[in-house]
Design an enzyme around this catalytic site. Sequence first.
Site, mmCIF file in Angstrom:
data_model
loop_
_atom_site.group_PDB
_atom_site.id
_atom_site.type_symbol
_atom_site.label_atom_id
_atom_site.label_comp_id
_atom_site.label_asym_id
_atom_site.label_seq_id
_atom_site.Cartn_x
_atom_site.Cartn_y
_atom_site.Cartn_z
ATOM 1 N N HIS A 87 0.886 -1.363 0.075
ATOM 2 C CA HIS A 87 -0.304 -0.051 0.007
ATOM 3 C C HIS A 87 0.904 1.231 0.038
ATOM 4 O O HIS A 87 2.163 1.176 0.481
ATOM 5 C CB HIS A 87 -0.902 0.323 1.267
ATOM 6 C CG HIS A 87 -0.142 0.307 2.552
ATOM 7 N ND1 HIS A 87 -0.092 1.656 2.974
ATOM 8 C CD2 HIS A 87 0.344 -0.412 3.442
ATOM 9 C CE1 HIS A 87 0.370 1.710 4.177
ATOM 10 N NE2 HIS A 87 0.643 0.525 4.562
ATOM 11 N N CYS A 88 0.264 2.344 -0.435
ATOM 12 C CA CYS A 88 0.830 3.717 -0.311
ATOM 13 C C CYS A 88 -0.198 4.603 0.213
ATOM 14 O O CYS A 88 -0.751 4.186 1.403
ATOM 15 C CB CYS A 88 1.578 4.045 -1.767
ATOM 16 S SG CYS A 88 0.264 4.158 -3.061
ATOM 17 N N ALA A 89 -0.275 5.795 -0.251
ATOM 18 C CA ALA A 89 -1.352 6.695 0.418
ATOM 19 C C ALA A 89 -2.782 6.450 -0.194
ATOM 20 O O ALA A 89 -3.552 5.877 0.830
ATOM 21 C CB ALA A 89 -0.959 8.144 0.152
#
Length: 259
Positions: free
Chosen positions: A147-149
Amino acid sequence: MTGRIHRFDALDNFRDYGDYASAAGRRVAAGRLFRSAHHARATDADLERLAEFGLAAVVDLRRPGERRDQPSRRPPGFAGQVIESARDDGGEAPHITFLKTADLTIDAGRRFMTGVYRHLAFEPAHLDLFGRYFRALGDADGPVLIHCAAGKDRTGLLAALTHHLLGVHRDDMVEDFLLTNTAVDLPGRAPAIARQLEAMTGRPAAHDAVVAFLGVEPVYLDTALAEIAARHGSVDAYLEQALGVDAALRDRIGERLAA
């Protein structure tokens, strides 16, 4: 495709990016590869449900500053590996700079995002994290989540590289990349984001421009993969030369993720 999307109270864009046909008539296993947006707003119910996935590793692709501003919540007793980078250029996130300084139009957003994808695969933190992610895929005894933002750009490229390595057809790779536009209620999310942008910049943002900025387009992924091929000769060469994914690791990942 929408059956891949898992709905949570406040954990966005959570999807299974396995369960695709792959090379040599094989299939990528379902329930082993997951992707999402950040976990900072996850509710207790979300965490309880997340624990049921039995994650062996979580790869957080965000910058240190992003992690400080929105620290991840994890299920009680979470014992999986957490992979993150301490690399920090000390600067403002590029998309924040863009939103503060550029015209908030569809064309400007598309030009900015295309430029972002042109360099995404070569940033030092990403080279570090992507390589460690692939090693985790070869070693982890259980599902891995990236995941990222927002779970659409850094995460989207890494998922696409995974699909390439596993021999997933390019059409399926692109369709999975574009699933962000279905998984997230972009039109519903846009008004609140537009108000935040106006408060931050003092300038109004057109609804269509915000929707476009929150989503993804095929040209973004095409640009990233073309730049990888231009610099390394091929995506396979990039995986080996830049990320350390040699033949033995490829084979190990393929065996672990085969249905």
